[in-house]
Design a protein around this motif. Structure first.
Motif, PDB file in Angstrom:
ATOM      1  N   MET A   1       0.833  -1.200   0.000  1.00 32.39           N
ATOM      2  CA  MET A   1       0.000   0.000   0.000  1.00 32.39           C
ATOM      3  C   MET A   1       0.868   1.251   0.000  1.00 32.39           C
ATOM      4  SD  MET A   1      -3.045  -0.891   2.737  1.00 32.39           S
ATOM      5  CE  MET A   1      -3.806   0.734   2.466  1.00 32.39           C
ATOM      6  N   ALA A   2       0.447   2.234  -0.773  1.00 30.86           N
ATOM      7  CA  ALA A   2       1.078   3.557  -0.725  1.00 30.86           C
ATOM      8  C   ALA A   2       0.481   4.277   0.478  1.00 30.86           C
ATOM      9  CB  ALA A   2       0.793   4.332  -2.010  1.00 30.86           C
ATOM     10  N   VAL A   3       1.309   4.598   1.459  1.00 33.55           N
ATOM     11  CA  VAL A   3       0.808   5.146   2.725  1.00 33.55           C
ATOM     12  C   VAL A   3       1.643   6.354   3.147  1.00 33.55           C
ATOM     13  CG1 VAL A   3       0.299   4.666   5.152  1.00 33.55           C
ATOM     14  CG2 VAL A   3       0.078   2.838   3.463  1.00 33.55           C
ATOM     15  N   THR A   4       0.954   7.389   3.576  1.00 31.37           N
ATOM     16  CA  THR A   4       1.610   8.567   4.112  1.00 31.37           C
ATOM     17  C   THR A   4       0.861   8.983   5.374  1.00 31.37           C
ATOM     18  OG1 THR A   4       2.311  10.842   3.639  1.00 31.37           O
ATOM     19  CG2 THR A   4       0.247  10.110   2.658  1.00 31.37           C
ATOM     20  N   SER A   5       1.368   9.941   6.104  1.00 29.90           N
ATOM     21  CA  SER A   5       0.744  10.323   7.371  1.00 29.90           C
ATOM     22  C   SER A   5      -0.676  10.830   7.157  1.00 29.90           C
ATOM     23  CB  SER A   5       1.576  11.386   8.081  1.00 29.90           C
ATOM     24  OG  SER A   5       1.751  12.510   7.252  1.00 29.90           O
ATOM     25  N   ALA A   6      -1.560  10.502   8.091  1.00 28.64           N
ATOM     26  CA  ALA A   6      -2.979  10.855   7.974  1.00 28.64           C
ATOM     27  C   ALA A   6      -3.215  12.268   8.483  1.00 28.64           C
ATOM     28  CB  ALA A   6      -3.833   9.849   8.733  1.00 28.64           C
ATOM     29  N   ASN A   7      -2.795  13.218   7.696  1.00 27.18           N
ATOM     30  CA  ASN A   7      -2.999  14.626   8.038  1.00 27.18           C
ATOM     31  C   ASN A   7      -2.915  15.459   6.771  1.00 27.18           C
ATOM     32  OD1 ASN A   7      -0.002  13.933   8.221  1.00 27.18           O
ATOM     33  ND2 ASN A   7       0.076  16.167   8.203  1.00 27.18           N
ATOM     34  N   VAL A   8      -3.501  16.630   6.810  1.00 28.79           N
ATOM     35  CA  VAL A   8      -3.343  17.579   5.713  1.00 28.79           C
ATOM     36  C   VAL A   8      -1.942  18.175   5.826  1.00 28.79           C
ATOM     37  CG1 VAL A   8      -4.147  19.782   4.775  1.00 28.79           C
ATOM     38  CG2 VAL A   8      -5.795  18.084   5.597  1.00 28.79           C
ATOM     39  N   THR A   9      -1.249  18.287   4.716  1.00 27.45           N
ATOM     40  CA  THR A   9       0.105  18.821   4.718  1.00 27.45           C
ATOM     41  C   THR A   9       0.151  20.170   5.441  1.00 27.45           C
ATOM     42  OG1 THR A   9       0.644  17.712   2.646  1.00 27.45           O
ATOM     43  CG2 THR A   9       2.015  19.591   3.259  1.00 27.45           C
ATOM     44  N   GLY A  10       1.075  20.273   6.391  1.00 29.32           N
ATOM     45  CA  GLY A  10       1.206  21.502   7.155  1.00 29.32           C
ATOM     46  C   GLY A  10       0.557  21.443   8.515  1.00 29.32           C
ATOM     47  N   ARG A  11      -0.234  20.369   8.774  1.00 25.71           N
ATOM     48  CA  ARG A  11      -0.885  20.218  10.067  1.00 25.71           C
ATOM     49  C   ARG A  11      -0.289  19.025  10.805  1.00 25.71           C
ATOM     50  NH1 ARG A  11      -7.278  20.475   9.678  1.00 25.71           N
ATOM     51  NH2 ARG A  11      -6.916  20.452  11.950  1.00 25.71           N
ATOM     52  N   PRO A  12      -0.479  18.933  12.126  1.00 30.03           N
ATOM     53  CA  PRO A  12       0.123  17.835  12.903  1.00 30.03           C
ATOM     54  C   PRO A  12      -0.364  16.471  12.442  1.00 30.03           C
ATOM     55  CG  PRO A  12      -0.674  19.588  14.343  1.00 30.03           C
ATOM     56  CD  PRO A  12      -1.195  19.899  12.973  1.00 30.03           C
ATOM     57  N   ALA A  13       0.528  15.490  12.507  1.00 34.06           N
ATOM     58  CA  ALA A  13       0.157  14.123  12.173  1.00 34.06           C
ATOM     59  C   ALA A  13      -0.827  13.597  13.209  1.00 34.06           C
ATOM     60  CB  ALA A  13       1.400  13.237  12.132  1.00 34.06           C
ATOM     61  N   ALA A  14      -1.789  12.818  12.758  1.00 36.61           N
ATOM     62  CA  ALA A  14      -2.830  12.295  13.649  1.00 36.61           C
ATOM     63  C   ALA A  14      -2.315  11.119  14.463  1.00 36.61           C
ATOM     64  CB  ALA A  14      -4.038  11.865  12.831  1.00 36.61           C
ATOM     65  N   THR A  15      -2.591  11.125  15.754  1.00 36.11           N
ATOM     66  CA  THR A  15      -2.229   9.998  16.621  1.00 36.11           C
ATOM     67  C   THR A  15      -3.456   9.197  17.043  1.00 36.11           C
ATOM     68  OG1 THR A  15      -2.289  11.444  18.571  1.00 36.11           O
ATOM     69  CG2 THR A  15      -0.152  11.137  17.487  1.00 36.11           C
ATOM     70  N   THR A  16      -4.636   9.611  16.585  1.00 44.47           N
ATOM     71  CA  THR A  16      -5.865   8.846  16.795  1.00 44.47           C
ATOM     72  C   THR A  16      -6.665   8.865  15.502  1.00 44.47           C
ATOM     73  OG1 THR A  16      -7.244  10.711  17.512  1.00 44.47           O
ATOM     74  CG2 THR A  16      -5.946   9.586  19.225  1.00 44.47           C
ATOM     75  N   ALA A  17      -7.577   7.913  15.381  1.00 41.25           N
ATOM     76  CA  ALA A  17      -8.430   7.875  14.195  1.00 41.25           C
ATOM     77  C   ALA A  17      -9.324   9.108  14.136  1.00 41.25           C
ATOM     78  CB  ALA A  17      -9.271   6.603  14.210  1.00 41.25           C
ATOM     79  N   ALA A  18      -9.771   9.584  15.296  1.00 41.33           N
ATOM     80  CA  ALA A  18     -10.634  10.768  15.329  1.00 41.33           C
ATOM     81  C   ALA A  18      -9.902  12.003  14.826  1.00 41.33           C
ATOM     82  CB  ALA A  18     -11.155  10.997  16.746  1.00 41.33           C
ATOM     83  N   GLN A  19      -8.631  12.153  15.193  1.00 39.98           N
ATOM     84  CA  GLN A  19      -7.841  13.284  14.699  1.00 39.98           C
ATOM     85  C   GLN A  19      -7.674  13.214  13.188  1.00 39.98           C
ATOM     86  OE1 GLN A  19      -4.130  13.297  16.821  1.00 39.98           O
ATOM     87  NE2 GLN A  19      -5.058  13.861  18.779  1.00 39.98           N
ATOM     88  N   ALA A  20      -7.470  12.004  12.679  1.00 38.69           N
ATOM     89  CA  ALA A  20      -7.336  11.840  11.230  1.00 38.69           C
ATOM     90  C   ALA A  20      -8.640  12.213  10.531  1.00 38.69           C
ATOM     91  CB  ALA A  20      -6.954  10.396  10.908  1.00 38.69           C
ATOM     92  N   GLN A  21      -9.767  11.783  11.096  1.00 39.50           N
ATOM     93  CA  GLN A  21     -11.060  12.090  10.487  1.00 39.50           C
ATOM     94  C   GLN A  21     -11.342  13.588  10.502  1.00 39.50           C
ATOM     95  OE1 GLN A  21     -14.741  10.884  12.513  1.00 39.50           O
ATOM     96  NE2 GLN A  21     -15.408   9.962  10.584  1.00 39.50           N
ATOM     97  N   GLU A  22     -10.893  14.265  11.559  1.00 36.75           N
ATOM     98  CA  GLU A  22     -11.098  15.708  11.646  1.00 36.75           C
ATOM     99  C   GLU A  22     -10.419  16.431  10.489  1.00 36.75           C
ATOM    100  OE1 GLU A  22     -10.005  19.442  14.645  1.00 36.75           O
ATOM    101  OE2 GLU A  22      -9.554  17.381  15.224  1.00 36.75           O
ATOM    102  N   GLN A  23      -9.266  15.925  10.069  1.00 42.70           N
ATOM    103  CA  GLN A  23      -8.516  16.581   8.999  1.00 42.70           C
ATOM    104  C   GLN A  23      -8.916  16.104   7.602  1.00 42.70           C
ATOM    105  OE1 GLN A  23      -4.289  17.376   9.515  1.00 42.70           O
ATOM    106  NE2 GLN A  23      -4.334  16.448  11.553  1.00 42.70           N
ATOM    107  N   LEU A  24      -9.138  14.802   7.455  1.00 44.89           N
ATOM    108  CA  LEU A  24      -9.342  14.237   6.122  1.00 44.89           C
ATOM    109  C   LEU A  24     -10.813  14.031   5.764  1.00 44.89           C
ATOM    110  CD1 LEU A  24      -6.453  11.609   6.207  1.00 44.89           C
ATOM    111  CD2 LEU A  24      -6.393  13.952   5.327  1.00 44.89           C
ATOM    112  N   ALA A  25     -11.654  13.966   6.784  1.00 44.89           N
ATOM    113  CA  ALA A  25     -13.107  13.901   6.610  1.00 44.89           C
ATOM    114  C   ALA A  25     -13.540  12.891   5.543  1.00 44.89           C
ATOM    115  CB  ALA A  25     -13.634  15.299   6.293  1.00 44.89           C
TER     116      ALA A  25
END
Length: 294
Positions: A137-161
């Motif tokens: 799988m092609a995988v990169t950090s679950a965050n919008v570029t320029g924002r903190p990397a997500a350490t929980t699934a909820a944080q990732a959802q907040e950014q990537l929706a």
């Protein structure tokens, strides 16, 4: 949709659901060793483009590729040096990303990789279970570029929706150091980014193979790497968390530094992703363009 896979009793069903999403050409968020990553089938060029779009990232910063086993490397890379195989055996799964020559015959498009691919086997049961089901799988950090990397699934959802179909929730991640990235395309390994795995640990298993990672001494002249071509600008305006992958790069999904924010153009050769150069004294032989894919 967030799917709980922190409980082993629910894990198989959650992994199956995420696998179906990946096979359908959509993207998922998954936990890794350090932070959450966002990824897709590495061989689905549209899905990979969706990952980059979700990150607000262009093709100049391709994601790294996560693999379920060192055996997978033989199908993805060519001319793998013995020292790279030693590093894989000693440190995979773990925070080590290796930049290798990609198989020219592969039908994939990760971005502007110049014939290389950044590979890593993560040390995370949930990630490995998903990779075992769907392959690389092609995988990169679950965050919008320029924002903190997500350490929980909820944080990732907040950014990537809604850009992500399924979020695998494996509980909080530590957000530790990014993976160490090593260029293995030459006769000697070169550290492209210092990370969670210290260079001294790499040297312990490399024996007589020299690891290039130290800045040139002030009193020693650097080796002549002059060229008739203008030097490529390797500076980056990306924040630390996007300096990694695919790698790679390396942006591994890994950390604010690597979040699989991949690997970057190093000296005069473009590799995978975006990492900070280490001021390594690189011999002339290591500076070369890889042949175009046939």
């Amino acid at each position: 949709m967030i799917v709980d896979c922190s409980n082993p009793d629910n894990r198989d069903e959650a992994i199956k659901e995420a696998s179906d999403v990946v096979r359908a050409g959509r993207i998922v968020v998954l936990p890794t060793d350090t932070v959450y990553g966002v990824g897709a089938d590495a061989f689905d060029e549209v899905a990979v483009a969706m990952v980059l779009a979700a990150k607000h990232r262009d093709r100049e910063m391709p994601p790294p590729v996560l693999v379920p086993s060192p055996r997978t490397v033989d199908g993805l890379a060519t001319a793998v040096p013995m020292y790279a195989k030693i590093l894989m055996r000693q440190f995979w799964p773990g925070p080590l990303t290796l930049v290798l020559r990609a198989q020219a015959s592969l039908a994939w498009d990760l971005g502007e990789t110049n014939g290389t691919v950044a590979l890593r086997m993560p040390d995370d049961d949930i990630a490995l279970a998903l990779l075992s089901e769907v392959g690389p799988m092609a995988v990169t950090s679950a965050n919008v570029t320029g924002r903190p990397a997500a350490t929980t699934a909820a944080q990732a959802q907040e950014q990537l929706a809604g850009a992500v179909t399924t979020y695998l929730d494996g509980g909080p991640r530590t957000g530790g150091a990014a993976s160490t990235i090593v260029d293995c395309t030459g006769e000697e390994p070169v550290v492209l980014r210092h990370g969670a795995l210290p260079a001294d640990r790499l040297r312990e298993v490399l024996g007589e193979t020299r690891l290039l990672d130290e800045p040139a001494s002030p009193e020693e002249p650097a080796e002549d790497t002059s060229s008739t071509e203008p030097a490529e600008d390797t500076s980056s305006t990306e924040p630390a968390e996007t300096q990694e992958s695919h790698a790679a790069q390396v942006a591994d999904p890994e950390s604010p530094g690597e979040p699989l924010p991949g690997v970057l153009p190093v000296v005069s050769a473009r590799l995978v992703g975006s990492v900070r150069p280490t001021s390594v004294r690189v011999p002339d032989a290591a500076l070369r363009d890889l042949p175009p894919s046939r």
